[in-house]
Design an enzyme around this catalytic site. Structure first.
Site, PDB file in Angstrom:
ATOM      1  N   GLY A 150      19.166  11.284   3.958  1.00  0.00           N
ATOM      2  CA  GLY A 150      19.169   9.930   4.747  1.00  0.00           C
ATOM      3  C   GLY A 150      20.488   9.297   4.000  1.00  0.00           C
ATOM      4  O   GLY A 150      20.931   9.799   2.998  1.00  0.00           O
TER       5      GLY A 150
ATOM      6  N   ASP B 102      12.614  -5.386   1.639  1.00  0.00           N
ATOM      7  CA  ASP B 102      12.276  -6.772   1.929  1.00  0.00           C
ATOM      8  C   ASP B 102      11.488  -7.278   2.840  1.00  0.00           C
ATOM      9  O   ASP B 102      10.710  -8.238   2.776  1.00  0.00           O
ATOM     10  CB  ASP B 102      13.466  -7.623   2.155  1.00  0.00           C
TER      11      ASP B 102
ATOM     12  N   TYR C 292       5.903  -2.260  10.534  1.00  0.00           N
ATOM     13  CA  TYR C 292       6.846  -1.656   9.407  1.00  0.00           C
ATOM     14  C   TYR C 292       6.475  -2.176   7.820  1.00  0.00           C
ATOM     15  O   TYR C 292       6.284  -1.570   7.136  1.00  0.00           O
ATOM     16  CB  TYR C 292       8.474  -1.964   9.707  1.00  0.00           C
TER      17      TYR C 292
ATOM     18  N   LYS D 130       4.935  -0.411   4.513  1.00  0.00           N
ATOM     19  CA  LYS D 130       5.604  -0.263   3.164  1.00  0.00           C
ATOM     20  C   LYS D 130       4.917  -0.865   2.058  1.00  0.00           C
ATOM     21  O   LYS D 130       5.001  -0.565   1.163  1.00  0.00           O
ATOM     22  CB  LYS D 130       6.734  -0.869   3.270  1.00  0.00           C
TER      23      LYS D 130
END
Length: 282
Positions: A11, A99, A122, A126
């Site tokens: 990535g 964030d 999402y 996380k």
């Protein structure tokens, strides 16, 4: 000699981590090479390494709304598996988060110990990954929250805006989302500096300093590559309705770096200029 393992190494951040660790003993495994949800495979991969940096993530924010189980597997289950494997061997774990674990309703920079309150799938996955890492390996793990990433090694907002400039006279960009554009090159070097300093375990905010809107970021990008910033027109989020909600305020505080005796990352505009000089934006 310290041995490093990078997961998600293909990535954008993973590639810059390899550059930042150039000359050291590094094993770089892409998501195709290592499924971080596979306990046996992870145990084999972690064995013999002193530091594991997890840059693997399910980052399709909109898709996560309808595929939360898939996102949870990579973003929550994967870090849990890595934390158990590193705790068993005594290795340090650096887990890269986001964030999006915050609700975006703030008006001043989020502190590292601010309670998480994600508003979408999402962010939920996380936040679950962070919680697993903190529970399993509280004394040997680092959670580094990133945001608004761009870099040479993958598709990102900066490259998209430059591409659109080639086919549109003007581009409309939102002014009502504030954050910290962050160069993956700077973030990779900051993570290495943290490890080299043997910083205390805990949560760190891995973003360039300052703040700006996507509109500000786009105008700065245009200026850096010789395009007319006046071609960037302001709009608001109502013009771009998407499946996943976006935090309106994603400015993160950097006090943990200072407490660890490490200088926080430079201002985002300075970083953008350096990235442009390095050919990252073209």
């Amino acid at each position: 000699m310290t041995r490093y393992l990078i997961t998600g190494a293909a990535g954008m951040l993973g590639q810059d981590l390899q550059l930042a660790l150039s000359g050291r003993d590094v094993t770089a495994l892409s998501r195709a090479a290592l499924d971080i949800t596979d306990e046996a495979a992870v145990a084999d991969a972690v064995a013999g390494h002193d530091v594991v940096i997890n840059a693997a993530a399910y980052t399709k924010v909109d898709d996560a709304e309808s595929h939360e189980d898939d996102a949870h597997a990579v973003n929550a289950r994967g870090p849990e598996v890595l934390a158990r494997a590193t705790a068993a061997t005594g290795a340090k774990l650096v887990h890269v988060s986001t964030d999006y674990v915050f609700d975006g309703n703030g008006t001043s920079p989020y502190a590292e110990d601010e309670p998480t309150a994600p508003i979408g799938a999402y962010g939920r996955t996380k936040a679950a990954g962070e919680a697993a890492v903190r529970e399993i390996a509280p004394d040997s793990s680092y959670i580094v929250r990133a945001a608004w990433l761009y870099g040479a090694g993958g598709p990102n907002f900066a490259k998209t805006m430059i591409r659109l400039a080639g086919s549109h006279d003007t581009v409309q960009v939102v002014v009502d989302q504030l954050g910290q554009p962050t160069w993956t090159g700077d973030l990779a070097r900051q993570i290495v500096a943290m490890l080299d300093a043997d910083a205390p375990a805990g949560i760190y905010h891995g973003t360039n300093a300052g703040k700006g809107s996507w509109f500000d970021f786009t105008r700065a990008i245009f200026a850096e590559v010789g395009l007319d910033p006046e071609r960037v027109l302001p709009t608001d989020s109502s013009a771009f309705v998407r499946p996943a909600p976006r935090p309106a305020y994603s400015v993160l505080g950097h006090d943990a770096w200072r407490r660890a005796g490490i200088e926080p990352m430079r201002d985002w505009r300075e970083a953008l200029h350096a990235a442009a000089e390095a050919g990252v934006l073209v």
